[in-house]
Design an enzyme around this catalytic site. Structure first.
Site, PDB file in Angstrom:
ATOM      1  N   GLY A 196      65.698   0.598   4.372  1.00 12.07           N
ATOM      2  CA  GLY A 196      64.540   1.523   5.181  1.00 12.07           C
ATOM      3  C   GLY A 196      63.166   0.937   5.272  1.00 12.07           C
ATOM      4  N   ARG A 197      62.740   0.084   4.231  1.00  8.15           N
ATOM      5  CA  ARG A 197      61.324  -0.719   4.313  1.00  8.15           C
ATOM      6  C   ARG A 197      61.511  -1.784   5.590  1.00  8.15           C
ATOM      7  NH1 ARG A 197      61.082  -2.280  -1.483  1.00  8.15           N
ATOM      8  NH2 ARG A 197      63.107  -1.495  -1.472  1.00  8.15           N
ATOM      9  N   HIS A 218      70.051   0.471   7.871  1.00 10.65           N
ATOM     10  CA  HIS A 218      71.333   0.545   7.224  1.00 10.65           C
ATOM     11  C   HIS A 218      72.355  -0.040   8.132  1.00 10.65           C
ATOM     12  CE1 HIS A 218      69.767   3.027   4.278  1.00 10.65           C
ATOM     13  NE2 HIS A 218      69.464   4.155   5.122  1.00 10.65           N
ATOM     14  N   ARG A 222      65.133  -3.393 -10.944  1.00  8.46           N
ATOM     15  CA  ARG A 222      65.754  -2.319 -11.645  1.00  8.46           C
ATOM     16  C   ARG A 222      67.267  -2.382 -11.547  1.00  8.46           C
ATOM     17  NH1 ARG A 222      61.824   0.663  -8.815  1.00  8.46           N
ATOM     18  NH2 ARG A 222      63.113   1.037  -7.042  1.00  8.46           N
ATOM     19  N   TRP A 225      72.781  11.237  -2.631  1.00  9.32           N
ATOM     20  CA  TRP A 225      72.806  12.722  -1.835  1.00  9.32           C
ATOM     21  C   TRP A 225      71.509  13.326  -1.838  1.00  9.32           C
ATOM     22  CZ3 TRP A 225      77.438  13.088   0.206  1.00  9.32           C
ATOM     23  CH2 TRP A 225      78.636  12.309  -0.394  1.00  9.32           C
ATOM     24  N   GLU A 234      73.212   9.253  -6.596  1.00  8.12           N
ATOM     25  CA  GLU A 234      71.647   9.871  -6.379  1.00  8.12           C
ATOM     26  C   GLU A 234      71.416   9.845  -5.093  1.00  8.12           C
ATOM     27  OE1 GLU A 234      72.313   7.356  -9.007  1.00  8.12           O
ATOM     28  OE2 GLU A 234      72.630   9.298 -10.311  1.00  8.12           O
ATOM     29  N   SER A 240      74.992   5.368  -3.891  1.00 10.70           N
ATOM     30  CA  SER A 240      75.280   5.817  -5.260  1.00 10.70           C
ATOM     31  C   SER A 240      75.200   7.395  -5.439  1.00 10.70           C
ATOM     32  CB  SER A 240      73.653   5.364  -6.063  1.00 10.70           C
ATOM     33  OG  SER A 240      72.490   6.426  -5.585  1.00 10.70           O
ATOM     34  N   ASP A 243      69.319  -3.524  -1.154  1.00 15.84           N
ATOM     35  CA  ASP A 243      68.060  -2.566  -1.095  1.00 15.84           C
ATOM     36  C   ASP A 243      67.087  -3.110  -0.113  1.00 15.84           C
ATOM     37  OD1 ASP A 243      66.649  -0.606  -1.812  1.00 15.84           O
ATOM     38  OD2 ASP A 243      65.756  -1.419  -3.602  1.00 15.84           O
ATOM     39  N   LEU A 278      89.510 -13.018  -1.239  1.00 15.07           N
ATOM     40  CA  LEU A 278      88.468 -12.053  -2.124  1.00 15.07           C
ATOM     41  C   LEU A 278      88.609 -10.813  -2.018  1.00 15.07           C
ATOM     42  CD1 LEU A 278      85.358 -12.184  -2.451  1.00 15.07           C
ATOM     43  CD2 LEU A 278      85.191 -11.609  -0.003  1.00 15.07           C
ATOM     44  N   ARG A 309      69.913  -8.554  -6.463  1.00 18.24           N
ATOM     45  CA  ARG A 309      69.424  -7.150  -6.074  1.00 18.24           C
ATOM     46  C   ARG A 309      68.309  -7.687  -4.807  1.00 18.24           C
ATOM     47  NH1 ARG A 309      67.543  -1.458  -8.185  1.00 18.24           N
ATOM     48  NH2 ARG A 309      66.554  -0.720  -6.299  1.00 18.24           N
TER      49      ARG A 309
END
Ligand code: FPP
Length: 254
Positions: free
Chosen positions: A37-38, A51, A208, A83, A81, A79, A34, A145, A202
């Site tokens: 973008g930031r 990205h 989260r 989309w 979500e 994810s 995560d 791996l 994360r």
């Protein structure tokens, strides 16, 4: 013994895996990557630059995981979500597996890495599926791996589908309700061939799970860092693994 992976590209300033005191190396590490973008925004760059840079972090962490002898590395790349994001960003994200594999597949093969994909295939563009499938097929017999990309993955959808399949088996008389157990549920999850993650990482300071492996993370150790994914290095990965080694896992016992 530490395997040398992508050795010619290793940087001298990176601490080597064997210089660390690592008590336990987790078998399965899962990562919510995560902050792309930031990271980009902070540099006055478009989000997609984050990205793109995140792809390089994928390579760094794959090398680090392989060096340490981690057996499974699951990366949350997209994810169910995601989309909802602007089409241009989604299109860019859908091209990343292809871009990454065009550059890295040969070396992944040379280093015995097995590529897998965990997610809903039918909604993915053909070029994304084609790139993933080529990598999956070409690395299927590799024994090193397991690099598992969670792509169009959503945990609630996965659990709802599992419950539907189990309900259908009960309806058809193939299964009795009293025979439904954890193992039955796991047989129907997209992660069915993987052990549960031992460690979840994360990045970016968010605390989260974001619909990621909710069933499978029941007893995982969680490790959060404020570092944005594009600046996540092998050093951060080793830090997480060292912290994991210091924790005592009790699985509900004493
Ligand atoms: C979350 O950051 C990141 C994603 C939704 C995409 C993750 C993808 C990569 C790191 C590249 C994947 C590479 C391959 C090889 C498939 P965000 O965009 O939500 O960041 P923000 O919270 O700062 O906006």
């Amino acid at each position: 013994m530490i395997k040398r992976f992508w050795g010619k590209q290793r940087r001298e300033d990176v601490p080597s895996a064997d210089s660390l005191t690592l008590q336990h190396v987790p078998e399965h590490v899962a990562i919510i990557m995560d902050g792309n973008g930031r990271w980009a925004k902070g540099r006055g760059l478009p989000r997609v630059a984050g990205h793109h840079s995140g792809m390089k972090a994928v390579k760094r962490v794959t090398i680090a995981a392989n060096d340490l002898g981690v057996k499974y590395l699951t990366l949350y790349a997209f994810s169910t979500e995601n989309w909802k994001r602007p089409k241009a960003e989604v299109d860019f994200l859908m091209k990343l597996p292809q871009q990454f594999l065009e550059i890295e597949l040969e070396e992944l093969i040379e280093n015995n890495v097995q590529v897998r994909m965990m997610g809903y295939r039918s909604e993915l563009p053909p070029h994304t599926i084609a790139a993933m499938e080529e990598a999956v097929v070409k690395t299927a017999n590799n024994t090193g791996l397991v690099l598992n990309f969670a792509l169009n993955y959503g945990s609630r959808a996965e659990m709802v589908d599992a419950v539907r399949a189990i309900a259908a088996d009960v309806r058809d008389g193939k299964l009795k309700p009293e025979d439904i157990d954890d193992a039955e549920m796991e047989r129907h999850l997209l992660s069915t061939t993987l052990p549960d993650p031992d460690l979840l990482i994360r990045t970016s300071g968010e605390l989260r799970l974001s619909n990621f492996m909710l069933w499978q993370l029941a007893y995982s150790e969680l490790w959060f860092t404020d570092v944005y994914w594009p600046e996540f290095t092998e050093k951060h990965f080793y830090e997480a693994i060292a912290e994991y080694g210091r924790r005592a896992r009790r699985y509900g016992g004493l």
